[in-house]
Design a protein around this motif. Structure first.
Motif, PDB file in Angstrom:
ATOM      1  N   VAL A 145      97.581  -4.960  -3.780  1.00 50.94           N
ATOM      2  CA  VAL A 145      98.439  -4.060  -4.547  1.00 50.94           C
ATOM      3  C   VAL A 145      98.561  -4.538  -5.993  1.00 50.94           C
ATOM      4  O   VAL A 145      98.431  -3.749  -6.941  1.00 50.94           O
ATOM      5  N   PHE A 146      98.797  -5.836  -6.169  1.00 52.81           N
ATOM      6  CA  PHE A 146      98.986  -6.386  -7.509  1.00 52.81           C
ATOM      7  C   PHE A 146      97.734  -6.236  -8.368  1.00 52.81           C
ATOM      8  O   PHE A 146      97.792  -5.777  -9.511  1.00 52.81           O
ATOM      9  N   VAL A 193      97.112  -2.700  -9.463  1.00 53.49           N
ATOM     10  CA  VAL A 193      97.943  -2.352 -10.618  1.00 53.49           C
ATOM     11  C   VAL A 193      97.311  -2.878 -11.901  1.00 53.49           C
ATOM     12  O   VAL A 193      97.251  -2.176 -12.921  1.00 53.49           O
ATOM     13  N   ALA A 226     103.828  -3.416 -17.305  1.00 57.81           N
ATOM     14  CA  ALA A 226     103.606  -2.857 -15.971  1.00 57.81           C
ATOM     15  C   ALA A 226     103.161  -3.938 -14.990  1.00 57.81           C
ATOM     16  O   ALA A 226     103.617  -3.985 -13.835  1.00 57.81           O
ATOM     17  N   SER A 283     105.264  -5.290 -11.765  1.00 56.21           N
ATOM     18  CA  SER A 283     104.673  -5.195 -10.427  1.00 56.21           C
ATOM     19  C   SER A 283     104.696  -6.548  -9.731  1.00 56.21           C
ATOM     20  O   SER A 283     104.871  -6.619  -8.507  1.00 56.21           O
ATOM     21  N   LEU A 333     108.085  -7.023  -8.278  1.00 60.15           N
ATOM     22  CA  LEU A 333     108.201  -6.250  -7.042  1.00 60.15           C
ATOM     23  C   LEU A 333     107.504  -6.952  -5.885  1.00 60.15           C
ATOM     24  O   LEU A 333     108.050  -7.048  -4.772  1.00 60.15           O
ATOM     25  N   VAL A 334     106.310  -7.457  -6.141  1.00 63.68           N
ATOM     26  CA  VAL A 334     105.561  -8.160  -5.099  1.00 63.68           C
ATOM     27  C   VAL A 334     106.335  -9.387  -4.613  1.00 63.68           C
ATOM     28  O   VAL A 334     106.417  -9.649  -3.402  1.00 63.68           O
TER      29      VAL A 334
END
Length: 241
Positions: free
Chosen positions: A145-146, A149, A168, A172, A175-176
């Motif tokens: 995911v990271f 992004v 961004a 992210s 969030l991770v």
């Protein structure tokens, strides 16, 4: 050579600042306890803000990968050469080792009580109740995911929003960390894991730090490879698509 040195310095700063906050908040020993949510939030912000700071410091020099997983994802996506990929990773690991060494010196010179609390040096490890398989899956998933992004935010097809890529990417990573800390302490970055793990072992850190280090190398690299595949599938060919 300047871009390689920039990667080394950026990775060193990430480890000193991100892992340093973990030690200062004593997150390494209590992050798995939901009652200590403040330490999790502080740790997540520390790593995210470190990336934002370095992105706007060395982004114009090296692209600010400061993470072998990002470098591997960039290579598989055709953005950098094999030579740069290899040398970037070497200098990132060196930066991680330097960061681990600096953190070790800070902790061991801060008094016996603090040194005991920070003996783990924020080295990644399996959190309570988490198996090696679960940790590996978590690292693969969240690195994927990271890195996805990162690839999307820095894509030339992203138009004007490309100017905010550093922000961004940093957010992210926050969030991770908020999600993944409960499982592995969150690596998604082999260089971030190698340095603290080696010095934590030297400092008499918790068991399993070295034995489980492979998870925080293999997991992020596999996740990065998956992200590059996903990005190649969904990447638009021009700004109009």
């Amino acid at each position: 050579m300047k871009k390689y040195l920039a990667e080394m310095i950026g990775t060193m700063v990430l480890v000193v600042m991100g892992c340093g906050v973990v030690v200062s908040l004593n997150c390494s020993s209590n992050c798995a306890d939901v009652a200590n949510a403040g330490t999790v939030i502080g740790t997540a912000l520390a790593f995210g803000l470190s990336v934002v700071a370095m992105a706007y410091t060395i982004g114009g020099i090296s692209g600010c990968h400061i993470n072998p997983a990002i470098t591997l994802g960039a290579f598989f996506s055709g953005r950098i050469s094999a030579k740069d990929c290899f040398i970037y990773i070497i200098f990132q690991v060196i930066g991680g080792l330097l960061g681990g060494a600096i953190l070790y010196l800070l902790v061991t010179s801060a008094g016996a009580e603090f040194a005991q609390a920070g003996v783990g040096l924020s080295a990644n490890n399996l959190q309570e109740g988490i198996s090696a398989t679960g940790a590996l899956i978590a690292e693969i998933l969240f690195t994927c995911v990271f890195v996805l992004v990162v690839l999307g935010a820095t894509s030339k097809t992203n138009g004007a929003t490309n100017n905010f890529a550093g922000l961004a990417i940093g957010l992210s990573l926050v969030l991770v960390h908020l999600v993944c800390i409960r499982y592995t302490g969150t690596s998604v970055n082999p260089a971030r894991s190698i340095g603290p793990a080696l010095f934590a072992k030297y400092a008499g850190g918790p068991e399993g730090v070295i034995d489980n280090l492979w998870i925080f190398i293999v997991g992020p690299l596999v996740g990065a490879a998956l992200a590059s595949v996903i990005w190649r599938v969904i990447e638009p060919t021009n700004t109009e698509e």
